[in-house]
Design a protein around this motif. Structure first.
Motif, short mmCIF file in Angstrom:
data_model
loop_
_atom_site.label_atom_id
_atom_site.label_comp_id
_atom_site.label_asym_id
_atom_site.label_seq_id
_atom_site.Cartn_x
_atom_site.Cartn_y
_atom_site.Cartn_z
N THR A 5 0.84 -1.19 0.00
CA THR A 5 0.00 0.00 0.00
C THR A 5 0.88 1.24 0.00
O THR A 5 1.57 1.54 0.98
CB THR A 5 -0.94 0.03 1.21
OG1 THR A 5 -1.80 -1.11 1.16
CG2 THR A 5 -1.79 1.29 1.20
N SER A 6 0.83 1.98 -1.10
CA SER A 6 1.46 3.29 -1.16
C SER A 6 0.35 4.32 -1.01
O SER A 6 -0.48 4.22 -0.10
CB SER A 6 2.24 3.46 -2.47
OG SER A 6 2.90 4.71 -2.51
N SER A 7 0.28 5.30 -1.87
CA SER A 7 -0.66 6.40 -1.73
C SER A 7 -0.54 7.29 -2.96
O SER A 7 0.42 7.17 -3.74
CB SER A 7 -0.30 7.21 -0.47
OG SER A 7 -0.93 8.47 -0.43
N THR A 8 -1.49 8.20 -3.12
CA THR A 8 -1.25 9.26 -4.11
C THR A 8 0.01 10.03 -3.74
O THR A 8 0.69 10.58 -4.61
CB THR A 8 -2.45 10.22 -4.17
OG1 THR A 8 -2.76 10.70 -2.85
CG2 THR A 8 -3.68 9.53 -4.75
N LYS A 13 2.88 11.90 -6.14
CA LYS A 13 3.08 13.34 -6.14
C LYS A 13 3.35 13.80 -4.72
O LYS A 13 3.15 13.05 -3.75
CB LYS A 13 1.87 14.06 -6.75
CG LYS A 13 0.58 13.87 -5.97
CD LYS A 13 -0.63 14.41 -6.73
CE LYS A 13 -0.60 15.91 -6.89
NZ LYS A 13 -1.84 16.43 -7.53
N GLY A 14 3.79 15.03 -4.56
CA GLY A 14 4.11 15.55 -3.24
C GLY A 14 2.91 16.14 -2.54
O GLY A 14 2.09 16.80 -3.17
N LEU A 15 2.79 15.90 -1.23
CA LEU A 15 1.75 16.51 -0.42
C LEU A 15 2.39 17.49 0.55
O LEU A 15 3.33 17.14 1.27
CB LEU A 15 0.96 15.45 0.35
CG LEU A 15 0.20 14.41 -0.48
CD1 LEU A 15 -0.64 13.53 0.43
CD2 LEU A 15 -0.67 15.06 -1.54
N TYR A 61 5.53 11.49 5.34
CA TYR A 61 4.58 10.57 4.73
C TYR A 61 4.87 10.40 3.24
O TYR A 61 4.90 9.27 2.71
CB TYR A 61 3.17 11.09 4.94
CG TYR A 61 2.07 10.19 4.43
CD1 TYR A 61 1.69 9.06 5.13
CD2 TYR A 61 1.40 10.49 3.24
CE1 TYR A 61 0.67 8.23 4.67
CE2 TYR A 61 0.38 9.67 2.77
CZ TYR A 61 0.03 8.54 3.49
OH TYR A 61 -0.98 7.73 3.02
N THR A 62 5.09 11.52 2.56
CA THR A 62 5.35 11.48 1.11
C THR A 62 6.62 10.70 0.81
O THR A 62 6.65 9.87 -0.11
CB THR A 62 5.44 12.90 0.56
OG1 THR A 62 4.19 13.58 0.81
CG2 THR A 62 5.72 12.91 -0.93
#
Length: 275
Positions: A158-161, A165-167, A173-174
């Motif tokens: 499990t990664s993420s958006t 891209k950067g948050l 977290y990023t």
């Protein structure tokens, strides 16, 4: 005449299974025929501002899995602790005979301060330790029995958006979620000779306690210019459901994706494509 389930006879090792996406992944895989090996911290980390899972949550997951007719081996444990994961993997092989699917889902995040330059060392260690080191530990503990058995398998990280891209305000977290992609790409190459596939899923905001909580809502209300971190899907939906991610996990766990490896699969309602 009974219908053969797509994961009949399989065993799935799922981290972060007490609630949220992890619970839904475990339940979806169980309904598809898999027995489940589950682990979750079930405690509060000091730098995480929302309420984390509890032992009661994990007990509820156990009851839901048993309600499907499948078996479950569940433990309270920290994915940052390789020894705990190794013991669980060994016990899983002793009880079920093998591991076929690894779903490294456990993850946490924090928010605020506005500048990532103000993230302190404790928060960095907890977020990156759980989200990245925890994924590496899960692979290191659960994959060797798959290799030894020689029957192939599937590893879903499990990664993420935030792995695409950067948050803002979330460098820890990023960075951890980008790091998960690096693990996926490396292990997709290394495990392919063993017919073990490795892929990542990249959810947008999901309607779970991790995202849908009063602490985050209050923070975004106080910092409205930061709301692009969790809003801005191309499709007309604010938050997707955990089951939406679980359907992708089931696909990647099953023979329907038998020739798919090294892939970053966004389930993001177009979040990462929005200009």
């Amino acid at each position: 005449m009974s219908i053969e389930l797509p994961l009949e006879g399989k065993v799935a090792f799922v981290t972060g299974a007490a609630r949220g996406q992890g619970r839904q992944h475990a339940l979806t895989l169980a309904r598809a025929g898999a027995d489940i090996v589950a682990i979750d911290l079930c405690a509060q980390l000091p730098t995480v501002p929302y309420a984390m899972s509890t032992p009661d949550d994990l007990d509820e997951t156990v009851g839901l899995i048993e309600g499907t007719g499948r078996k479950i081996l569940a433990r309270v444990g920290d994915v940052r602790d390789f020894a705990a994961l190794k013991v669980l993997a060994d016990d899983a092989v002793e009880q079920f005979g093998h591991i076929d699917i690894v779903c490294a889902n456990a993850g946490v995040y924090s928010f605020g301060p506005i500048s990532s330059l103000d993230i302190d060392a404790e928060r960095w260690a907890e977020i990156v330790g759980t989200n990245l080191t925890g994924v590496f530990n899960t692979i290191k503990a659960a994959v060797p029995p798959m290799i030894e058995r020689g029957a192939g398998g599937s590893v879903i990280l499990t990664s993420s958006t935030a792995g695409i891209k950067g948050l803002r305000s979330m460098a820890d977290y990023t960075a951890s979620k980008h790091g998960v992609v690096g693990l996926m790409k490396t292990f997709a190459n290394e495990l392919a000779p063993h017919n073990i596939r490795v892929n990542t899923v990249h959810p947008t905001g999901v309607r779970t306690d991790m995202v849908d909580n009063p602490q985050l809502s209050d923070w975004y209300a106080a910092n409205p210019d930061m709301a692009n971190n969790v809003s801005g899907n191309l499709l007309p939906v604010d938050l997707v459901e955990a089951q939406d991610i679980s359907e992708a996990v089931l696909f990647l766990a099953s023979d329907s994706s038998r020739y798919i490896t090294g892939v970053q699969l966004p389930i993001d309602a177009g979040f990462t494509e929005k200009a």
